[in-house]
Design a protein around this motif. Structure first.
Motif, PDB file in Angstrom:
ATOM      1  N   LYS A  61      36.678  57.769  31.988  1.00  0.00           N
ATOM      2  CA  LYS A  61      37.840  57.132  32.615  1.00  0.00           C
ATOM      3  C   LYS A  61      37.574  56.807  34.084  1.00  0.00           C
ATOM      4  N   LEU A  62      36.901  57.706  34.785  1.00  0.00           N
ATOM      5  CA  LEU A  62      36.589  57.443  36.186  1.00  0.00           C
ATOM      6  C   LEU A  62      35.677  56.224  36.322  1.00  0.00           C
ATOM      7  N   LEU A  63      34.671  56.122  35.442  1.00  0.00           N
ATOM      8  CA  LEU A  63      33.779  54.972  35.497  1.00  0.00           C
ATOM      9  C   LEU A  63      34.515  53.674  35.162  1.00  0.00           C
ATOM     10  N   VAL A  64      35.393  53.730  34.149  1.00  0.00           N
ATOM     11  CA  VAL A  64      36.147  52.535  33.781  1.00  0.00           C
ATOM     12  C   VAL A  64      37.063  52.108  34.917  1.00  0.00           C
ATOM     13  N   ASP A  65      37.734  53.080  35.538  1.00  0.00           N
ATOM     14  CA  ASP A  65      38.609  52.750  36.671  1.00  0.00           C
ATOM     15  C   ASP A  65      37.819  52.142  37.824  1.00  0.00           C
ATOM     16  N   HIS A  66      36.636  52.705  38.087  1.00  0.00           N
ATOM     17  CA  HIS A  66      35.813  52.176  39.168  1.00  0.00           C
ATOM     18  C   HIS A  66      35.358  50.753  38.851  1.00  0.00           C
ATOM     19  N   ARG A  67      34.969  50.518  37.604  1.00  0.00           N
ATOM     20  CA  ARG A  67      34.562  49.157  37.233  1.00  0.00           C
ATOM     21  C   ARG A  67      35.729  48.191  37.369  1.00  0.00           C
ATOM     22  N   ARG A  68      36.908  48.613  36.944  1.00  0.00           N
ATOM     23  CA  ARG A  68      38.074  47.740  37.059  1.00  0.00           C
ATOM     24  C   ARG A  68      38.358  47.400  38.522  1.00  0.00           C
ATOM     25  N   THR A  69      38.153  48.362  39.400  1.00  0.00           N
ATOM     26  CA  THR A  69      38.365  48.112  40.823  1.00  0.00           C
ATOM     27  C   THR A  69      37.343  47.113  41.358  1.00  0.00           C
ATOM     28  N   LEU A  70      36.072  47.272  40.948  1.00  0.00           N
ATOM     29  CA  LEU A  70      35.043  46.352  41.405  1.00  0.00           C
ATOM     30  C   LEU A  70      35.286  44.939  40.900  1.00  0.00           C
ATOM     31  N   VAL A  71      35.716  44.811  39.638  1.00  0.00           N
ATOM     32  CA  VAL A  71      36.003  43.480  39.099  1.00  0.00           C
ATOM     33  C   VAL A  71      37.136  42.817  39.863  1.00  0.00           C
ATOM     34  N   ARG A  89      35.764  41.673  43.186  1.00  0.00           N
ATOM     35  CA  ARG A  89      34.937  40.477  43.040  1.00  0.00           C
ATOM     36  C   ARG A  89      35.798  39.241  42.813  1.00  0.00           C
ATOM     37  N   THR A  90      36.821  39.365  41.982  1.00  0.00           N
ATOM     38  CA  THR A  90      37.701  38.225  41.726  1.00  0.00           C
ATOM     39  C   THR A  90      38.422  37.792  42.988  1.00  0.00           C
ATOM     40  N   ALA A  91      38.890  38.785  43.768  1.00  0.00           N
ATOM     41  CA  ALA A  91      39.608  38.449  44.995  1.00  0.00           C
ATOM     42  C   ALA A  91      38.694  37.757  45.999  1.00  0.00           C
ATOM     43  N   ILE A  92      37.471  38.259  46.140  1.00  0.00           N
ATOM     44  CA  ILE A  92      36.525  37.632  47.072  1.00  0.00           C
ATOM     45  C   ILE A  92      36.164  36.233  46.611  1.00  0.00           C
TER      46      ILE A  92
END
Length: 584
Positions: free
Chosen positions: A127-137, A140-143
């Motif tokens: 879950k921590l890895l999935v949450d971190h990936r969701r944050t990175l995505v 990236r989308t915002a940038i």
């Protein structure tokens, strides 16, 4: 049962033990680290069975809870809202870590149905890895969206798809579209534009800088193109691909001939020898880059086996490159026993005299041009070293008739007297092959037999040595197949009888072995162009061969400066500004 309340923080955990009536028994503060957890477990062990109540801040106490559960303790979680009433009813006013820990313990005494802690297992880590990936995505989308708006603000025609920013080719196109500089040009009808600012900056025509080009050349000439690309990426990032490195290397080799034509060698005295040597070496080529005769021979050839070559068969995949070496050497007089040890070995009473040492060595080669071109280039270099023909010219050959004819024709055309010497190493190899007709491969007597024949050849009696070999074969009544190698050695000596006067060469101090050109064939071609699996085009092989020769001659720094200046003159030729008018 004793209840222990825990107030957890980022750096420390505070533990307070109370009895069933809520009286404080003891307290302990430990570091929020594995060592602190062990200390707290040892402290809890002194109370016997206890109920551990932890303030529900799982992002701070999750590891501590796991250690407590693994140790067999019962652990409950206390919500922060339940602690307010416990602090108000306490006798000690205020707020501190021990007070909060005691309030946690009192809530555990008062509330019997608190949620129990349990181990999360690997699902929590996922879950921590999935949450971190969701944050990175999301980042990236915002940038990407922000960058697309910026591009639209700069130029409304720069429309980029949402996923286009992930492709390097799109980023390269954007960089080329945005990096546009408006500069003044000198223009005139019928003439190319002249940009004075470009000439001052000295930029190359392509996108890669001179530093990247130089690094590409130095890495590509000593290893594969894949290795060169990786080295450039480690140094500069992903700025160039494998195919681009090949083009940069070919572009960097265009001025090698002009560089050496413009150089003047250091003059030497008339007593210094001027030595030339020529050899050939095959390079595996792509099918479309073979010589016409080789290609036709490969098409006509019929193989004995499907999976391998039989004895004497050739694959027809190589194109011969011609190499040439020119160097200076001081004469070194020697005797035959300085070259070949007598039968039984050489004694330690006398040290063999050394031969001539190569100085100011110059190498060249070509797979594109015919041998005539390379031999003419070698004679050009020798002519530049001795324009008056006052020095002794020695030419070392391996007995190839075509090369001998070309060398003699070039010398006659230039009016220079040359002394041709057959390479002694090739002669000794022929003698070793002949010895197999009279001795077994492991017979030590074969070495003494060769020493006797080689010493006789070195004394200038090559014809006598050939007659002795034939007489020995006749005496032993060897058949045709048994004496083939012996007859070939005798024929080799007879065909090159004019070039095996080693007695004169040793007395004059000339070199008699072509080690320089043999070594050049190894480190110019074999070490780079014979890499397993490599197949070469003519431009690619020619460029690498020329650049490796420049580096072997220790001329690369001077050549690179010459190449940069020549490239600058090609891109920005000097123009008469009076013929142009200034136009924006």
């Amino acid at each position: 049962m004793i209840v222990v309340g825990i107030d957890g923080h980022k750096n420390t955990h505070t533990l307070v033990a109370v009895d069933p009536l809520g009286k404080r028994l003891a307290e302990l503060t430990v570091a929020a680290r594995p060592a602190g957890h062990l200390k707290a477990l040892a402290w809890l062990h002194g109370f016997g069975p206890v109920l551990v109540a932890v303030e529900d801040c799982r992002h701070l106490t999750r590891r501590f809870e796991a250690d407590l559960l693994n140790s067999g303790h019962a652990v409950v979680r206390v919500h922060t809202r339940l602690m307010a009433g416990a602090r108000r009813s306490a006798r000690e006013r205020g707020k501190s870590d021990p007070i909060d820990a005691e309030a946690v313990a009192r809530v555990a005494l008062r509330e019997p149905d608190l949620p129990k802690a349990c181990l999360d297992g690997p699902s929590r880590d996922i879950k921590l890895l999935v949450d971190h990936r969701r944050t990175l995505v999301a980042q990236r989308t915002a940038i990407g969206n922000k960058l697309r708006w910026f591009l639209h603000e700069l130029d409304s025609e720069l429309a980029v798809a949402s996923r286009g920013l992930r492709r390097l080719c799109v980023l390269d196109q954007l960089a080329q579209a945005l990096m546009r500089v408006t500069r003044c040009a000198l223009r005139s009808p019928g003439q190319a534009n002249c940009y004075p600012a470009d000439k001052v900056l000295g930029l190359p025509h392509e996108r890669h800088s001179l530093g990247v080009r130089k690094l590409a050349v130095l890495e590509a000439v000593r290893g594969s193109y894949d290795t060169a690309t990786e080295a450039i990426t480690r140094c500069c990032g992903k700025v160039v691909g494998k195919r681009q490195v090949e083009h940069l290397v070919q572009a960097a080799a265009v001025d090698v001939a002009a560089f050496y034509a413009a150089r003047t060698p250091v003059p030497q005295g008339a007593s210094t020898l001027l030595v030339l040597s020529v050899d050939g070496k095959g390079i595996v080529m792509r099918p479309g880059h073979l010589r016409e005769a080789t290609r036709k021979a490969a098409e006509r050839a019929k193989r004995t086996f499907r999976t391998r070559l039989a004895t004497g068969e050739k694959s027809g995949r190589k194109r011969m490159a011609t190499l040439a070496a020119v160097y200076d050497a001081d004469p070194a007089v020697r005797r035959p026993h300085d070259i070949i040890a007598p039968p039984g070995g050489r004694s330690t009473a006398r040290i063999p005299r050394p031969g001539p040492r190569a100085q100011a060595k110059w190498l060249t080669g070509s797979v594109k041009h015919d041998p005539e071109h390379v031999i003419a280039a070698a004679f050009d270099q020798a002519q530049a070293r001795d324009p008056q023909h006052r020095r002794c010219w020695v030419v070392l050959v391996d007995g190839a008739r075509h090369q001998l004819d070309l060398i003699q024709a070039e010398a006659e055309r230039r009016g220079v007297n040359i002394h041709i010497v057959l390479d002694l190493v090739h002669v000794i190899e022929k003698l070793w092959a002949a010895s197999r007709c009279f001795h077994t491969p492991a017979d030590p007597a074969a070495e003494d037999w060769i020493a006797v024949k080689a010493a006789r050849v070195l004394r200038g009696c090559a014809q006598q040595a050939a007659d002795e070999i034939r007489a020995e074969a006749d005496h032993r009544k060897l058949t045709g197949d048994q004496r083939t190698a012996a007859d070939k050695a005798c024929q080799y000596l007879n065909n090159n009888a004019d070039f095996v006067h080693y007695d004169r060469a040793l007395a004059a101090g000339w070199p008699i072995a072509s080690g320089v050109i043999e070594g050049a064939a190894r480190h110019l071609i074999a070490d780079r162009l014979d890499i397993t699996g490599s197949r070469w085009s003519i431009p690619g092989a020619e460029a690498l061969l020329n650049l490796r020769a420049v580096i072997s001659n220790d001329d690369f720094p001077a050549y690179w400066n010459f190449h940069v200046q020549a490239e600058h003159r090609r891109l920005h030729p000097t123009a008469d500004q009076a013929d142009y008018k200034l136009t924006a």
